[in-house]
Motif scaffolding. Structure first.
Motif, PDB file in Angstrom:
ATOM      1  N   GLU A 199    -111.846  18.184 -55.415  1.00 27.61           N
ATOM      2  CA  GLU A 199    -111.331  19.222 -56.295  1.00 27.61           C
ATOM      3  C   GLU A 199    -111.575  20.614 -55.708  1.00 27.61           C
ATOM      4  O   GLU A 199    -110.718  21.490 -55.782  1.00 27.61           O
ATOM      5  N   GLU A 200    -112.767  20.812 -55.127  1.00 26.76           N
ATOM      6  CA  GLU A 200    -113.081  22.106 -54.507  1.00 26.76           C
ATOM      7  C   GLU A 200    -112.164  22.374 -53.314  1.00 26.76           C
ATOM      8  O   GLU A 200    -111.683  23.493 -53.120  1.00 26.76           O
ATOM      9  N   LEU A 217    -107.384  25.129 -51.029  1.00 24.50           N
ATOM     10  CA  LEU A 217    -106.046  25.029 -50.443  1.00 24.50           C
ATOM     11  C   LEU A 217    -105.024  25.788 -51.282  1.00 24.50           C
ATOM     12  O   LEU A 217    -104.216  26.547 -50.742  1.00 24.50           O
ATOM     13  N   VAL A 218    -105.070  25.616 -52.590  1.00 21.50           N
ATOM     14  CA  VAL A 218    -104.144  26.317 -53.481  1.00 21.50           C
ATOM     15  C   VAL A 218    -104.334  27.822 -53.353  1.00 21.50           C
ATOM     16  O   VAL A 218    -103.363  28.577 -53.271  1.00 21.50           O
ATOM     17  N   SER A 219    -105.580  28.261 -53.296  1.00 24.25           N
ATOM     18  CA  SER A 219    -105.863  29.691 -53.148  1.00 24.25           C
ATOM     19  C   SER A 219    -105.299  30.221 -51.836  1.00 24.25           C
ATOM     20  O   SER A 219    -104.703  31.303 -51.795  1.00 24.25           O
ATOM     21  N   CYS A 220    -105.467  29.446 -50.767  1.00 21.15           N
ATOM     22  CA  CYS A 220    -104.947  29.863 -49.457  1.00 21.15           C
ATOM     23  C   CYS A 220    -103.425  29.931 -49.460  1.00 21.15           C
ATOM     24  O   CYS A 220    -102.834  30.807 -48.813  1.00 21.15           O
ATOM     25  N   LEU A 221    -102.812  29.006 -50.168  1.00 24.11           N
ATOM     26  CA  LEU A 221    -101.344  28.998 -50.220  1.00 24.11           C
ATOM     27  C   LEU A 221    -100.804  30.105 -51.110  1.00 24.11           C
ATOM     28  O   LEU A 221     -99.724  30.633 -50.855  1.00 24.11           O
ATOM     29  N   GLN A 222    -101.542  30.474 -52.148  1.00 23.85           N
ATOM     30  CA  GLN A 222    -101.099  31.515 -53.061  1.00 23.85           C
ATOM     31  C   GLN A 222    -101.228  32.910 -52.464  1.00 23.85           C
ATOM     32  O   GLN A 222    -100.439  33.798 -52.784  1.00 23.85           O
TER      33      GLN A 222
END
Length: 167
Positions: free
Chosen positions: A134-135, A140-145
């Motif tokens: 989950e971390e 990954l989501v933060s990096c993509l956003q």
């Protein structure tokens, strides 16, 4: 020993072998010296992560790993032995047991396997310090956003500048 007793022990060995083969990971620990309250707390933490912990006789464990990929674990089946099994998250037992062992000197990790592969103590400790799935997904989501946010800000800045020039 009676045939019934031998059959019962053979069934226990078979059940243990099946549990080992079904598990994504199993970590072997020495729990000697822990109080009942500490063991209860540890079991609760493991249960909350869908990990089961069983105290199993060393002879049963030795027989259960014979002829499997886990035969290298025979050397750790010495003294009081408990095994934490996980069928879901392969890292959960290592993380929980490492954290608990850091807080309680009496608990020591003896060995185990993760993702069907026998690991050294160093490898188990390395897995235990890794971020959870989950971390990693959140990172990954933060990096993509981040790049999308920057593009959105740039487009907004150009649009605002265009509105200022038109006025």
């Amino acid at each position: 020993m009676s045939e019934a007793a031998i059959a019962k022990k053979a069934e226990i060995v078979k059940q243990t072998t099946d549990e080992l083969n079904a598990a994504e990971s199993a970590i072997v620990v020495d729990y000697r010296g822990l109080t009942v309250a500490e063991v209860t707390d540890l079991r609760k933490q493991l249960r909350d992560a869908d990990v089961s912990m069983k105290v199993i006789k060393n002879k049963i464990l030795e027989r259960a790993v014979e002829g499997t990929d886990y035969e290298d674990l025979k050397s750790v089946f010495v003294g009081p032995t408990a095994v934490a099994f996980s069928n879901e998250d392969p890292i959960a037992p290592a993380k929980i047991l490492k954290k608990f062992a850091d807080e309680h000197d009496q608990l020591s990790i003896k060995g185990g396997f993760i993702e069907k592969s026998v690991k050294t103590l160093d490898e188990i400790n390395e897995f235990a310090t890794m971020p959870s799935r989950e971390e990693l997904l959140a990172t990954l989501v933060s990096c993509l956003q981040d790049p999308v946010r920057k593009v959105a800000r740039a487009v907004k800045a150009v649009a605002d500048k265009g509105d200022d020039a038109a006025a």
